[in-house]
Write a protein that holds these residues in place. Structure first.
Motif, PDB file in Angstrom:
ATOM      1  N   PRO A   1      61.521  77.656   1.059  1.00 18.39           N
ATOM      2  CA  PRO A   1      60.775  77.199  -0.504  1.00 18.39           C
ATOM      3  C   PRO A   1      59.121  76.811  -0.386  1.00 18.39           C
ATOM      4  CG  PRO A   1      61.721  75.015   0.285  1.00 18.39           C
ATOM      5  CD  PRO A   1      61.384  75.849   1.355  1.00 18.39           C
ATOM      6  N   VAL A   2      58.460  76.973   0.659  1.00 14.50           N
ATOM      7  CA  VAL A   2      57.077  77.599   0.578  1.00 14.50           C
ATOM      8  C   VAL A   2      57.131  78.711   0.474  1.00 14.50           C
ATOM      9  CG1 VAL A   2      55.187  77.834   2.151  1.00 14.50           C
ATOM     10  CG2 VAL A   2      56.320  75.529   1.897  1.00 14.50           C
ATOM     11  N   PHE A   3      58.073  80.096   1.101  1.00 18.84           N
ATOM     12  CA  PHE A   3      58.084  81.515   1.709  1.00 18.84           C
ATOM     13  C   PHE A   3      58.070  81.507   0.414  1.00 18.84           C
ATOM     14  CE2 PHE A   3      60.749  85.331   1.813  1.00 18.84           C
ATOM     15  CZ  PHE A   3      60.239  86.570   1.517  1.00 18.84           C
ATOM     16  N   LEU A   4      58.998  81.341  -0.733  1.00 18.68           N
ATOM     17  CA  LEU A   4      59.752  81.526  -2.021  1.00 18.68           C
ATOM     18  C   LEU A   4      58.234  81.528  -2.834  1.00 18.68           C
ATOM     19  CD1 LEU A   4      63.311  80.622  -2.436  1.00 18.68           C
ATOM     20  CD2 LEU A   4      61.920  82.737  -1.651  1.00 18.68           C
ATOM     21  N   PHE A   5      57.924  80.282  -2.849  1.00 15.52           N
ATOM     22  CA  PHE A   5      56.376  79.890  -3.420  1.00 15.52           C
ATOM     23  C   PHE A   5      55.699  81.342  -3.585  1.00 15.52           C
ATOM     24  CE2 PHE A   5      51.685  78.253  -4.120  1.00 15.52           C
ATOM     25  CZ  PHE A   5      51.784  77.834  -4.965  1.00 15.52           C
TER      26      PHE A   5
ATOM     27  N   VAL B   1      64.097  73.832   6.105  1.00 15.94           N
ATOM     28  CA  VAL B   1      63.966  72.911   4.915  1.00 15.94           C
ATOM     29  C   VAL B   1      62.039  73.416   4.436  1.00 15.94           C
ATOM     30  CG1 VAL B   1      63.574  70.990   4.073  1.00 15.94           C
ATOM     31  CG2 VAL B   1      65.361  71.744   6.213  1.00 15.94           C
ATOM     32  N   LEU B   2      61.771  73.886   4.716  1.00 12.43           N
ATOM     33  CA  LEU B   2      59.902  73.428   4.623  1.00 12.43           C
ATOM     34  C   LEU B   2      59.831  74.485   4.003  1.00 12.43           C
ATOM     35  CD1 LEU B   2      58.400  70.674   6.880  1.00 12.43           C
ATOM     36  CD2 LEU B   2      59.435  70.396   3.814  1.00 12.43           C
TER      37      LEU B   2
ATOM     38  N   GLU C   1      74.071  81.722   8.167  1.00 11.98           N
ATOM     39  CA  GLU C   1      73.667  81.401   9.964  1.00 11.98           C
ATOM     40  C   GLU C   1      72.414  80.825   9.683  1.00 11.98           C
ATOM     41  OE1 GLU C   1      73.980  84.049  13.565  1.00 11.98           O
ATOM     42  OE2 GLU C   1      73.657  84.867  11.679  1.00 11.98           O
ATOM     43  N   TRP C   2      71.470  80.349   9.115  1.00 12.62           N
ATOM     44  CA  TRP C   2      70.057  79.682   9.310  1.00 12.62           C
ATOM     45  C   TRP C   2      70.456  78.761   9.497  1.00 12.62           C
ATOM     46  CZ3 TRP C   2      68.898  75.964   5.130  1.00 12.62           C
ATOM     47  CH2 TRP C   2      69.571  76.379   4.313  1.00 12.62           C
ATOM     48  N   ALA C   3      71.103  78.121   8.690  1.00 12.81           N
ATOM     49  CA  ALA C   3      72.151  76.591   8.774  1.00 12.81           C
ATOM     50  C   ALA C   3      72.040  75.994  10.152  1.00 12.81           C
ATOM     51  CB  ALA C   3      73.075  76.449   7.603  1.00 12.81           C
ATOM     52  N   TYR C   4      73.409  76.754  10.410  1.00 12.18           N
ATOM     53  CA  TYR C   4      73.973  76.824  12.084  1.00 12.18           C
ATOM     54  C   TYR C   4      72.949  76.669  12.643  1.00 12.18           C
ATOM     55  CZ  TYR C   4      77.764  77.509  15.649  1.00 12.18           C
ATOM     56  OH  TYR C   4      78.361  76.924  17.269  1.00 12.18           O
TER      57      TYR C   4
ATOM     58  N   ARG D   1      63.619  71.921  16.504  1.00 17.97           N
ATOM     59  CA  ARG D   1      62.718  73.427  16.294  1.00 17.97           C
ATOM     60  C   ARG D   1      62.584  73.852  14.947  1.00 17.97           C
ATOM     61  NH1 ARG D   1      62.755  78.800  18.273  1.00 17.97           N
ATOM     62  NH2 ARG D   1      65.396  78.738  18.060  1.00 17.97           N
ATOM     63  N   LEU D   2      64.083  73.494  14.510  1.00 12.42           N
ATOM     64  CA  LEU D   2      63.511  74.973  13.275  1.00 12.42           C
ATOM     65  C   LEU D   2      63.968  73.949  12.174  1.00 12.42           C
ATOM     66  CD1 LEU D   2      66.996  76.723  14.579  1.00 12.42           C
ATOM     67  CD2 LEU D   2      64.519  77.455  14.637  1.00 12.42           C
ATOM     68  N   TRP D   3      64.488  72.749  12.422  1.00 16.68           N
ATOM     69  CA  TRP D   3      64.259  72.103  10.453  1.00 16.68           C
ATOM     70  C   TRP D   3      63.107  73.021   9.874  1.00 16.68           C
ATOM     71  CZ3 TRP D   3      60.992  68.590   7.849  1.00 16.68           C
ATOM     72  CH2 TRP D   3      60.648  68.184   8.985  1.00 16.68           C
ATOM     73  N   ARG D   4      61.948  72.482  10.026  1.00 19.49           N
ATOM     74  CA  ARG D   4      60.724  72.427   9.203  1.00 19.49           C
ATOM     75  C   ARG D   4      60.593  74.030   8.179  1.00 19.49           C
ATOM     76  NH1 ARG D   4      55.932  69.385   9.589  1.00 19.49           N
ATOM     77  NH2 ARG D   4      55.963  67.212  10.615  1.00 19.49           N
TER      78      ARG D   4
END
Length: 280
Positions: free
Chosen positions: A241-245, A237-238, A220-223, A231-234
């Motif tokens: 990965p930052v969160f998982l790091f 998309v960014l 749903e996040w991709a949708y 508003r939501l690509w950052r």
């Protein structure tokens, strides 16, 4: 004093960045929160937290401190991945507000007075109308849209008090809604407070939900990103990965702390006399 929230947090055994997140499945969460809503004293504030919200806790100490007093429910695949990294297993359920709140309103058999605050006036009115169709045994009262004096909401708080609510649903975006509820909503205003972000947009139909197949695939996040890319690509998309790091970094640092504490607390035991002599 948030009496019930302190008790409710005890049900949360899984932490992300040291913030307890509820690890109950759907059925257990519905039963548990229904019991909290039935308590005659105290108050529980419920927050739905995704990866983006968790990143906020790293730079917003006030928001983090408030979440530590609330009952936090996991929202989205990012929290699942983080839980698997940090604790070896995903959360038992994705308790996102868009699905959980309507399900909870249906689950509650006893009629409740439910207040709504947030969003544009036409949006919150339509959300209330759809809630009435969804669970007609409850009474849904639009207290206010989200366009009011946040610093001095005296008239709004007087209206909340006058309505004698059981449940208050606040949709003003994170972390504003959590901070505002923490500073202005008292236990005698409502036994249960739900901070729900963009829920009114979805319930009103202003923002469409992803098709059920997409939701089942946890995409749903991709949708949503395709619906609102500017508003939501950052965030996705960014942000993910930052969160998982940071999750990996947190796990590594936590392991180092545990090993360091174990080393500091260990006591060197002397060898028995015959062993020490034999070893010379």
């Amino acid at each position: 004093m948030n009496l019930i929230a302190n008790f409710a947090v005890l049900a949360s055994r899984r932490t992300i960045f040291d913030v307890p997140v509820c690890d109950l499945g759907w059925d257990d969460a519905l039963v548990f929160i229904n019991e909290l809503a039935s308590f005659p004293v105290g108050q529980t504030v419920i927050s739905f937290v995704n990866a983006h919200n968790m990143l906020m806790t790293l730079r917003d100490s006030e928001y983090r401190d408030i979440l530590l007093q609330n009952l936090v429910l996991p929202d989205g695949i990012g929290l699942n991945i983080a839980s698997k990294i940090a604790h070896g297993a995903p959360f038992p359920a994705n308790l996102n507000g868009t699905d959980f709140v309507p399900a909870f309103l249906t689950y509650m058999e006893n009629p409740r007075r439910v207040g709504l605050i947030g969003g544009r006036r036409e949006v919150v009115e339509r959300a209330a109308a759809n809630f009435r169709k969804h669970a007609p045994w409850h009474e849904f009262i639009v207290i206010s849209d989200g366009y009011f004096d946040k610093e001095n909401p005296t008239e709004l708080i007087d209206e909340v008090e006058r309505q004698a609510l059981d449940i208050l649903i606040i949709g003003m975006g994170t972390p504003l809604q959590e901070k505002w509820a923490h500073h202005h909503i008292r236990p005698d205003h409502a036994r249960l407070v739900l901070t729900v972000g963009a829920l009114f947009d979805f319930i009103s139909g202003v923002v469409p939900r992803a098709p059920e197949t997409v939701r089942m695939m946890r995409l749903e996040w991709a949708y949503r990103m395709l619906q609102e890319p500017a508003r939501l690509w950052r965030r996705y998309v960014l942000g993910i990965p930052v969160f998982l790091f940071y999750v990996m970094q947190y796990r590594f640092n936590r392991r180092k702390r545990i090993l360091s504490q174990a080393g500091n607390n260990s006591v060197a035991l002397p060898l028995p006399q015959e062993q020490s002599e034999a070893g010379r």
